[in-house]
Design an enzyme around this catalytic site. Sequence first.
Site, mmCIF file in Angstrom:
data_model
loop_
_atom_site.group_PDB
_atom_site.id
_atom_site.type_symbol
_atom_site.label_atom_id
_atom_site.label_comp_id
_atom_site.label_asym_id
_atom_site.label_seq_id
_atom_site.Cartn_x
_atom_site.Cartn_y
_atom_site.Cartn_z
ATOM 1 N N ALA A 207 0.797 -1.229 -0.042
ATOM 2 C CA ALA A 207 -0.250 -0.105 0.292
ATOM 3 C C ALA A 207 0.890 1.337 0.117
ATOM 4 C CB ALA A 207 -0.682 0.123 1.223
ATOM 5 N N CYS A 208 0.479 2.183 -0.719
ATOM 6 C CA CYS A 208 1.397 3.452 -0.909
ATOM 7 C C CYS A 208 0.550 4.461 -0.726
ATOM 8 C CB CYS A 208 2.043 3.475 -2.271
ATOM 9 S SG CYS A 208 1.147 3.783 -3.787
ATOM 10 N N ALA A 209 0.861 5.779 -0.734
ATOM 11 C CA ALA A 209 0.117 6.890 -0.271
ATOM 12 C C ALA A 209 -1.189 7.162 -1.374
ATOM 13 C CB ALA A 209 0.817 8.170 -0.064
ATOM 14 N N GLY B 15 -2.040 5.063 -3.706
ATOM 15 C CA GLY B 15 -2.780 3.805 -3.954
ATOM 16 C C GLY B 15 -2.847 3.439 -5.270
ATOM 17 N N THR C 214 1.972 0.793 -5.005
ATOM 18 C CA THR C 214 1.594 -0.380 -4.527
ATOM 19 C C THR C 214 1.413 -1.767 -5.445
ATOM 20 O OG1 THR C 214 -0.515 0.875 -3.452
ATOM 21 C CG2 THR C 214 -0.817 -1.346 -3.910
#
Length: 668
Positions: free
Chosen positions: A176-178, A180, A184
Amino acid sequence: MNLKEITTPDLFYFDLKADNKEAVLDFLIHELSEKGYLKDEGEFKKAVYEREAHSATGMEKGFAIPHGKSTAVKEAAFAVAKLQKPLAQGAWPSVDPTNEVELVFLLAIPDAEAGSTHLKVLAELSGRLMDDAFLKGLFAAKNAEELYAALDNQEKEEVATQDSPYAGKTVLAVTACAAGIAHTYMAAEALEKAGRELGIHVEVEKQGASGIEDRHQKKAISQADGVLFAVDTKVKEKDRFNGKPYVSTKVAEPLKYAKELLIQTLEKPSGVVQEGDGQETSENTGKAEKKGWRKVGSDVTSAIMTGISYMIPLIVAAGLMMGIAELVWVYVLNLDPGIIGDVKNQTAGGAQQFFYFVNAFGSMLFKFIYPIFGMFVSYAIADRVGLVAGFAGGLFAGGLHYTFWGIEGGIPSGFLGALFLGLVAGYVSKFLNEKIKLSKNLSAMKPMLLVPGISVFVIFILNMYFVDPVFGALNQWLSDWITSMSTSGTLVLSAIIAAATAFDLGGPINKAAGGVAIGLAADHIFPLTSRVLAIVIPPLGVGLATIVDRFIVGRRVFPQDLRVAGGTSFLLGFLAISEGAIPFMLRNPLITVPINIIGAVVGSCTAVALGAVQWLPLPAIWGWPLVQGIGAYLIGLVVGVLIIALANIFVRLAIIKKKERNGEKINY
């Protein structure tokens, strides 16, 4: 999946001449706007650069994948640029520091399209870019048409699994990244590829802009040998993995160290997922309720760190403006530093007028430290819908309402008010955003009108009837107490003034102490020695701690962002700008504030006891030669700075070791 669904041949550019990242981004953003994909070019550009500031979008093997998610995007799309000449190493911050970016994919993502087909196509692109065969086809293109055609290349480079000691093992991963999107799916692809090479069965759950994809089921979790969390955000429903060995890392790390992380998960996990580690739970059970306070504590800590990270650049910029102005004022223009803020300089002309305004500009920026902090504390909790209310809370904390309303003598709530109001703004905005339900035709009213309108009004009421009265009364009591001690003994009064000066680093208590000290000095009753020393000792002390910690205890005890702030704080300390140490105070007030007070009191009282006397309000380095008994003054300064530096180092080291004994991994 057909990547050509959300791009067109006229969004592909070959042999683009560009010398830096900004030139590439500006070009592609403008082209997306010209082709009709953006409603507001400037707003989307802001979103892209905000994402760039969060973490590296340069990857490896010559490509970068910047992206922006914004309401300014009409329709999801991506544009591609093949540069005529690769950028130099480091020109585009990358996961691989040696990456020389040559191929750039800019993704434009509508803010309201979570779960849409468009986002799934963008996710497909992110994953596909981790496939060596796909990348090879892109780089082999000789013109824009061939580059566009290469999107059809869906060959997957399969790796023959060799005999492996890990064969038959299963690792579940969550990425999960900021935003999304990009990281990710790229992290997921990298882990799956590494798993094939190691003979490890890897299943990846993506917690992106489309929600949870490829959710891990109970059976898979029960049979897994370990869990790898590669995330920059909170893990949703983490309690599902209770009892499983795990490793937790940033989402970009698998792009560099996928194999190592998988092996670590199996051989040397960081610990076991425990009851209460959950971030978000899908079941409203009594057990989940018991974890609520732990979750709140985690959220608050994350919010404070977010607020500090956005506040630090403002402190640095403001400090540099004031520092440059004061240095030129004293050493180039040979003017009295005490008159740099005199309004008469507005019409003085020449360099004198110019550097008056440079100093005034830096001073103005400092007034927005707390609004920026409050805004991003709220943002960390509620996302964008919390920005406005958090900013309003920070305005109150900085006392700007007193200025605009013409109220004299108002005492602002300072850093405690900014923290309190920022947190309330975040939770109120989040609550409203989740609970207010509107039809699809009216959905835009919620983030644009209802949430900011109601949350700002709540902050206004809370500040007027609680924060200002409570903190104002407390600060007034402290001010009166300081004043009442003005007839006490020399060392007692010195200690009181030093403690109040160091307490909030330019806040209301500091100003109350300054008012008393300057008044006493003006009447030639009591010198300013303890006051001026207590201004410079804290920023020098915490700054020095970040520089020498590894030499004193053999390791870093400060995270990277505070090490950056520490260097700035150390330099600003010589210019008597104590606000450079505010990030440390906000991150760990129970550590930083007492240590600052002790160091300032001991250092100031040492100098006073040895005979140092300073009558002029000149705490910066150019004022030191004007001190009577400069040797005693410098001894007190060194004593105070060393106390703060060493105390910070050893206290933080003890906390780190305690966490490590409890199984937490600290990697500074």
